[in-house]
Write a protein that holds these residues in place. Structure first.
Motif, short mmCIF file in Angstrom:
data_model
loop_
_atom_site.label_atom_id
_atom_site.label_comp_id
_atom_site.label_asym_id
_atom_site.label_seq_id
_atom_site.Cartn_x
_atom_site.Cartn_y
_atom_site.Cartn_z
N LEU A 42 0.83 -1.21 0.00
CA LEU A 42 0.00 0.00 0.00
C LEU A 42 0.87 1.26 0.00
CD1 LEU A 42 -2.80 -1.02 2.53
CD2 LEU A 42 -2.94 -0.93 0.03
N TYR A 43 1.94 1.22 0.80
CA TYR A 43 2.86 2.35 0.87
C TYR A 43 3.53 2.59 -0.49
CZ TYR A 43 7.05 4.95 2.26
OH TYR A 43 8.05 5.87 2.35
N LEU A 44 4.05 1.53 -1.10
CA LEU A 44 4.71 1.67 -2.40
C LEU A 44 3.74 2.14 -3.47
CD1 LEU A 44 6.97 -1.51 -2.43
CD2 LEU A 44 7.72 0.86 -2.22
N ARG A 45 2.52 1.61 -3.43
CA ARG A 45 1.51 2.02 -4.42
C ARG A 45 1.21 3.52 -4.28
NH1 ARG A 45 -2.86 -1.59 -3.72
NH2 ARG A 45 -1.80 -2.94 -5.20
N SER A 46 1.01 3.99 -3.05
CA SER A 46 0.70 5.41 -2.87
C SER A 46 1.89 6.28 -3.27
CB SER A 46 0.25 5.70 -1.44
OG SER A 46 1.32 5.54 -0.54
N TYR A 47 3.09 5.83 -2.94
CA TYR A 47 4.29 6.59 -3.28
C TYR A 47 4.48 6.68 -4.79
CZ TYR A 47 8.23 8.55 -0.68
OH TYR A 47 9.10 9.39 -0.06
N THR A 48 4.37 5.54 -5.47
CA THR A 48 4.59 5.55 -6.92
C THR A 48 3.45 6.25 -7.65
OG1 THR A 48 3.72 3.28 -7.06
CG2 THR A 48 6.11 3.54 -6.95
N ASN A 49 2.22 6.18 -7.12
CA ASN A 49 1.11 6.95 -7.72
C ASN A 49 1.37 8.45 -7.60
OD1 ASN A 49 -0.29 4.68 -8.50
ND2 ASN A 49 -1.71 4.72 -6.77
#
Length: 109
Positions: free
Chosen positions: A32-39
């Motif tokens: 979830l953290y990586l997804r929000s960061y890359t988004n």
């Protein structure tokens, strides 16, 4: 790290958050953290930010001077007794993100 499209500086983005440390091989919070960061990084790119790279803090669980072996924030779980390395689910998620973006290893002669 913070980046803004108002400034015209080149950015290299790195992630680090002790909130996503986990010895859980499924490490859902990290995904979830990586997804929000890359988004957010994609949004910045679309807005004109000059982002040249994104770096995961640590590939492997490792020794940190401030915390010893107590926090595990690598994409790959390390069994310190056997030295076996097991990719966490976030490692597989990140690899798929890279593949989906069309990045491929450079062929070397």
């Amino acid at each position: 790290f913070f980046f803004s499209s108002r400034r015209r500086h080149t950015r290299y983005i790195g992630d680090w958050s002790s909130d996503v440390c986990s010895s859980d091989l499924k490490d859902h919070k990290r995904i979830l953290y990586l997804r929000s960061y890359t988004n957010a990084m994609q949004d910045a790119l679309k807005a004109g930010a000059d982002v040249r790279g994104y770096f995961i803090w640590s590939l492997l669980d490792n020794f940190e001077w401030g915390n010893g072996y107590s926090q595990r924030f690598g994409l790959v779980y390390v069994d310190y007794k056997t030295q076996q390395r097991i990719p966490k689910r976030s490692a597989r998620w990140y690899a798929e993100l890279i593949r989906a973006a069309g990045y491929a290893p450079v062929e070397r002669a």
